[in-house]
Design a protein around this motif. Structure first.
Motif, mmCIF file in Angstrom:
data_model
loop_
_atom_site.group_PDB
_atom_site.id
_atom_site.type_symbol
_atom_site.label_atom_id
_atom_site.label_comp_id
_atom_site.label_asym_id
_atom_site.label_seq_id
_atom_site.Cartn_x
_atom_site.Cartn_y
_atom_site.Cartn_z
ATOM 1 N N VAL A 27 41.557 31.810 40.820
ATOM 2 C CA VAL A 27 41.386 31.737 42.267
ATOM 3 C C VAL A 27 41.941 33.009 42.886
ATOM 4 C CG1 VAL A 27 42.061 30.507 44.367
ATOM 5 C CG2 VAL A 27 41.516 29.224 42.297
ATOM 6 N N ILE A 28 41.132 33.619 43.745
ATOM 7 C CA ILE A 28 41.603 34.757 44.521
ATOM 8 C C ILE A 28 41.856 34.259 45.934
ATOM 9 C CG2 ILE A 28 39.266 35.567 45.113
ATOM 10 C CD1 ILE A 28 40.547 38.447 44.946
ATOM 11 N N ASP A 29 43.053 34.508 46.424
ATOM 12 C CA ASP A 29 43.329 34.182 47.815
ATOM 13 C C ASP A 29 43.622 35.479 48.552
ATOM 14 O OD1 ASP A 29 46.021 34.835 47.293
ATOM 15 O OD2 ASP A 29 46.565 32.736 46.973
ATOM 16 N N LEU A 30 44.051 35.383 49.776
ATOM 17 C CA LEU A 30 44.236 36.595 50.564
ATOM 18 C C LEU A 30 45.554 37.305 50.277
ATOM 19 C CD1 LEU A 30 42.475 35.536 53.867
ATOM 20 C CD2 LEU A 30 41.634 37.012 52.035
ATOM 21 N N ALA A 31 46.290 36.818 49.272
ATOM 22 C CA ALA A 31 47.454 37.548 48.761
ATOM 23 C C ALA A 31 47.051 38.350 47.525
ATOM 24 C CB ALA A 31 48.582 36.588 48.418
ATOM 25 N N GLY A 32 46.012 37.888 46.808
ATOM 26 C CA GLY A 32 45.540 38.563 45.608
ATOM 27 C C GLY A 32 45.248 37.571 44.506
ATOM 28 N N LEU A 33 45.571 37.957 43.285
ATOM 29 C CA LEU A 33 45.408 37.130 42.094
ATOM 30 C C LEU A 33 46.781 36.900 41.475
ATOM 31 C CD1 LEU A 33 42.370 39.030 40.528
ATOM 32 C CD2 LEU A 33 42.349 36.643 41.260
ATOM 33 N N PRO A 34 46.919 35.928 40.577
ATOM 34 C CA PRO A 34 48.220 35.736 39.928
ATOM 35 C C PRO A 34 48.717 37.030 39.284
ATOM 36 C CG PRO A 34 46.778 33.886 39.451
ATOM 37 C CD PRO A 34 45.932 34.924 40.158
ATOM 38 N N GLY A 35 49.900 37.479 39.689
ATOM 39 C CA GLY A 35 50.503 38.693 39.149
ATOM 40 C C GLY A 35 50.021 39.988 39.771
ATOM 41 N N VAL A 36 49.086 39.898 40.710
ATOM 42 C CA VAL A 36 48.493 41.082 41.334
ATOM 43 C C VAL A 36 48.366 40.813 42.835
ATOM 44 C CG1 VAL A 36 46.461 42.581 41.411
ATOM 45 C CG2 VAL A 36 47.153 41.538 39.247
ATOM 46 N N GLU A 37 49.136 41.557 43.635
ATOM 47 C CA GLU A 37 49.097 41.341 45.080
ATOM 48 C C GLU A 37 48.587 42.575 45.804
ATOM 49 O OE1 GLU A 37 52.639 39.799 46.822
ATOM 50 O OE2 GLU A 37 52.894 38.290 45.262
ATOM 51 N N PHE A 38 47.858 42.322 46.885
ATOM 52 C CA PHE A 38 47.406 43.429 47.717
ATOM 53 C C PHE A 38 48.636 44.175 48.226
ATOM 54 C CE2 PHE A 38 43.920 40.313 48.127
ATOM 55 C CZ PHE A 38 42.968 41.055 47.447
ATOM 56 N N GLY A 39 48.564 45.505 48.170
ATOM 57 C CA GLY A 39 49.695 46.339 48.557
ATOM 58 C C GLY A 39 50.495 46.847 47.371
ATOM 59 N N ASP A 40 50.325 46.216 46.187
ATOM 60 C CA ASP A 40 50.994 46.719 44.987
ATOM 61 C C ASP A 40 50.525 48.140 44.710
ATOM 62 O OD1 ASP A 40 52.326 44.326 44.494
ATOM 63 O OD2 ASP A 40 50.946 43.659 42.925
ATOM 64 N N THR A 41 51.416 48.952 44.158
ATOM 65 C CA THR A 41 51.017 50.311 43.775
ATOM 66 C C THR A 41 50.469 50.287 42.356
ATOM 67 O OG1 THR A 41 53.143 50.944 42.828
ATOM 68 C CG2 THR A 41 52.839 51.326 45.215
ATOM 69 N N GLU A 42 49.721 51.343 42.016
ATOM 70 C CA GLU A 42 49.214 51.472 40.651
ATOM 71 C C GLU A 42 50.383 51.513 39.665
ATOM 72 O OE1 GLU A 42 45.740 54.075 39.890
ATOM 73 O OE2 GLU A 42 45.885 54.538 42.038
ATOM 74 N N GLU A 44 53.446 50.187 40.017
ATOM 75 C CA GLU A 44 54.046 48.857 39.881
ATOM 76 C C GLU A 44 53.213 47.980 38.951
ATOM 77 O OE1 GLU A 44 56.071 48.385 44.320
ATOM 78 O OE2 GLU A 44 53.995 47.767 44.021
ATOM 79 N N LEU A 45 51.902 47.990 39.141
ATOM 80 C CA LEU A 45 51.027 47.163 38.313
ATOM 81 C C LEU A 45 51.050 47.637 36.856
ATOM 82 C CD1 LEU A 45 48.046 46.720 40.782
ATOM 83 C CD2 LEU A 45 49.624 44.933 40.004
ATOM 84 N N THR A 46 51.084 48.942 36.646
ATOM 85 C CA THR A 46 51.142 49.487 35.286
ATOM 86 C C THR A 46 52.455 49.097 34.617
ATOM 87 O OG1 THR A 46 49.720 51.333 35.920
ATOM 88 C CG2 THR A 46 51.038 51.604 33.913
ATOM 89 N N GLU A 47 53.569 49.241 35.331
ATOM 90 C CA GLU A 47 54.886 48.898 34.769
ATOM 91 C C GLU A 47 54.983 47.420 34.416
ATOM 92 O OE1 GLU A 47 57.676 50.300 37.698
ATOM 93 O OE2 GLU A 47 57.443 52.400 37.066
ATOM 94 N N ARG A 48 54.322 46.566 35.185
ATOM 95 C CA ARG A 48 54.325 45.127 34.900
ATOM 96 C C ARG A 48 53.298 44.754 33.841
ATOM 97 N NH1 ARG A 48 54.127 44.158 40.772
ATOM 98 N NH2 ARG A 48 52.187 43.057 40.419
ATOM 99 N N GLY A 49 52.547 45.743 33.348
ATOM 100 C CA GLY A 49 51.533 45.480 32.330
ATOM 101 C C GLY A 49 50.271 44.848 32.870
ATOM 102 N N THR A 61 41.533 48.804 35.116
ATOM 103 C CA THR A 61 41.193 47.387 35.071
ATOM 104 C C THR A 61 42.473 46.563 35.056
ATOM 105 O OG1 THR A 61 41.058 47.451 32.665
ATOM 106 C CG2 THR A 61 38.994 47.762 33.870
ATOM 107 N N LEU A 62 42.339 45.307 35.431
ATOM 108 C CA LEU A 62 43.488 44.409 35.493
ATOM 109 C C LEU A 62 43.597 43.605 34.209
ATOM 110 C CD1 LEU A 62 43.028 43.108 39.142
ATOM 111 C CD2 LEU A 62 44.644 44.834 38.325
ATOM 112 N N THR A 63 44.778 43.571 33.646
ATOM 113 C CA THR A 63 45.043 42.789 32.447
ATOM 114 C C THR A 63 44.994 41.308 32.806
ATOM 115 O OG1 THR A 63 46.479 44.546 31.646
ATOM 116 C CG2 THR A 63 46.722 42.381 30.594
ATOM 117 N N GLY A 64 44.206 40.563 32.053
ATOM 118 C CA GLY A 64 44.110 39.124 32.282
ATOM 119 C C GLY A 64 43.146 38.744 33.396
ATOM 120 N N HIS A 65 42.542 39.708 34.025
ATOM 121 C CA HIS A 65 41.583 39.439 35.097
ATOM 122 C C HIS A 65 40.354 40.311 34.860
ATOM 123 C CE1 HIS A 65 44.569 37.152 37.349
ATOM 124 N NE2 HIS A 65 45.418 38.149 37.208
#
Length: 163
Positions: A27-42, A44-49, A61-65
């Motif tokens: 489910v995508i909501d207006l915050a984002g996807l599980p583990g991925v939020e709008f406003g996150d930096t590249e 931050e997302l890379t460091e979190r895997g 691409t997004l891991t798990g999505h």
């Protein structure tokens, strides 16, 4: 001959097995996807895997999505293009009838694609600074995009895609 041997063996032929639907509650909501939020930096997302780059894809691409394509602006995640089985909390996904979108989001802004282009018309469901943008062919949703409303409108106006 095979049918006769199966019939005589006492073994019942089994109907073909349909491929199972992926077990997901994506489910995508207006915050984002599980583990991925709008406003996150590249970063931050890379460091979190959660973000990876691949030679086969047109961008990160997004891991798990696997059915979500991120769009970044000034190093921040601003939009996500998603494909089935990903859906909104209201159940909207690619293939949903436009009439159902209208009934689930009564305050839609209708966007008309420029004449002479191969672009889809849009329905913008805005909530504060976030929105869903549903691109459609007049009958069904063809693309689902979520994120910051200003970027969704800009994407529609400029005709930008994830690749």
């Amino acid at each position: 001959m095979t049918a006769a041997s199966v019939a005589g063996s006492g073994v019942r032929p089994q109907p073909p097995v349909e491929p199972a639907e992926p077990a997901t509650d994506a489910v995508i909501d207006l915050a984002g996807l599980p583990g991925v939020e709008f406003g996150d930096t590249e970063q931050e997302l890379t460091e979190r895997g959660m973000l990876r780059t691949s030679a086969e894809s047109c961008g990160p691409t997004l891991t798990g999505h696997d059915t979500a394509s991120p769009i970044f602006y000034d190093d921040r995640l601003v939009l996500l293009w998603v494909s089935p089985p990903v859906r909104t909390p209201e159940g909207i996904t690619v293939g949903t009838p436009v009439s159902e979108v209208s009934s689930r989001f009564p305050a839609l802004t209708r966007l008309t694609a420029p004449q002479g282009t191969y672009r889809f018309d849009g329905l913008l469901a805005r909530r504060g600074d976030r929105a869903y943008l549903f691109l459609h062919d007049g009958r069904t949703v063809r693309k689902t995009i979520a994120g910051y409303a200003d970027y969704a409108e800009r994407l529609f106006d400029e005709g930008y895609g994830p690749c």
